[in-house]
Motif scaffolding. Structure first.
Motif, mmCIF file in Angstrom:
data_model
loop_
_atom_site.group_PDB
_atom_site.id
_atom_site.type_symbol
_atom_site.label_atom_id
_atom_site.label_comp_id
_atom_site.label_asym_id
_atom_site.label_seq_id
_atom_site.Cartn_x
_atom_site.Cartn_y
_atom_site.Cartn_z
ATOM 1 N N GLU A 218 33.711 61.040 72.709
ATOM 2 C CA GLU A 218 32.381 61.554 72.392
ATOM 3 C C GLU A 218 31.598 60.731 71.374
ATOM 4 O OE1 GLU A 218 33.596 65.459 71.183
ATOM 5 O OE2 GLU A 218 33.591 66.189 73.254
ATOM 6 N N ILE A 219 32.253 59.734 70.755
ATOM 7 C CA ILE A 219 31.616 58.926 69.701
ATOM 8 C C ILE A 219 31.844 57.439 69.952
ATOM 9 C CG2 ILE A 219 31.611 58.345 67.232
ATOM 10 C CD1 ILE A 219 30.565 61.125 67.655
ATOM 11 N N ALA B 203 26.493 59.641 69.067
ATOM 12 C CA ALA B 203 27.081 60.874 69.596
ATOM 13 C C ALA B 203 26.661 60.957 71.062
ATOM 14 C CB ALA B 203 26.577 62.082 68.823
#
Length: 151
Positions: A49-50, A108
């Motif tokens: 997710e990052i 993000a």
């Protein structure tokens, strides 16, 4: 299969982004409000997710992200082309442990979209060569990627 959409990185992209990789980055230009595309290579997926990347802290990329945090990372991998959209922020103005003044940017992820046109696949990923001192380039790349991974 083209045009698949995921809310996070698929395993093949996560694995590929554990090392330096050629990508393009689209931001919104802070002066004229239109798209701005840059090539980047110090990119690292912290998790699904990052994504982190490093750029010169005087870069237009940093100014653009501070004015509008919407970004798209374009990546060619896994026999396809991916559009990774998300919200970016400057995690650090100066990346520690690196001799250059690099900003650490955090993205993000909101969406990962396979954007390869129908009925096709990538048969060869982009390759590049560092045109300055090879040993210095390798040393700097190692320092930058280690600093990103430890951030």
């Amino acid at each position: 299969m083209a045009n698949q959409v995921e809310p996070k990185l698929i395993n093949a992209l996560l694995d590929r982004l554990q090392q330096e990789h050629f990508c393009t980055l689209a931001t919104i230009d802070f002066e004229f409000g239109g798209p701005n595309v840059s090539a980047i290579s110090w990119v690292f997926a912290k998790n699904e997710e990052i994504i982190y990347f490093a750029v010169d802290n005087r870069s237009r990329i940093v100014q653009n992200i501070k004015a509008n945090n919407k970004v798209v990372i374009n990546m060619i991998a896994n026999e396809s082309t991916y559009s990774i959209s998300g919200n970016a922020s400057v995690k650090a103005e100066k990346l520690e442990g690196v001799p250059l003044k690099l900003a650490l940017i955090e993205v993000a992820i909101k969406e990962v979209r396979d954007v390869m046109f129908y009925g096709s696949k990538i048969v060869s990923e982009p390759q590049y060569d560092k045109t300055y001192d090879k040993e210095a380039a390798a040393r700097l790349d190692k320092q930058v990627m280690a600093a990103i991974k430890n951030a």
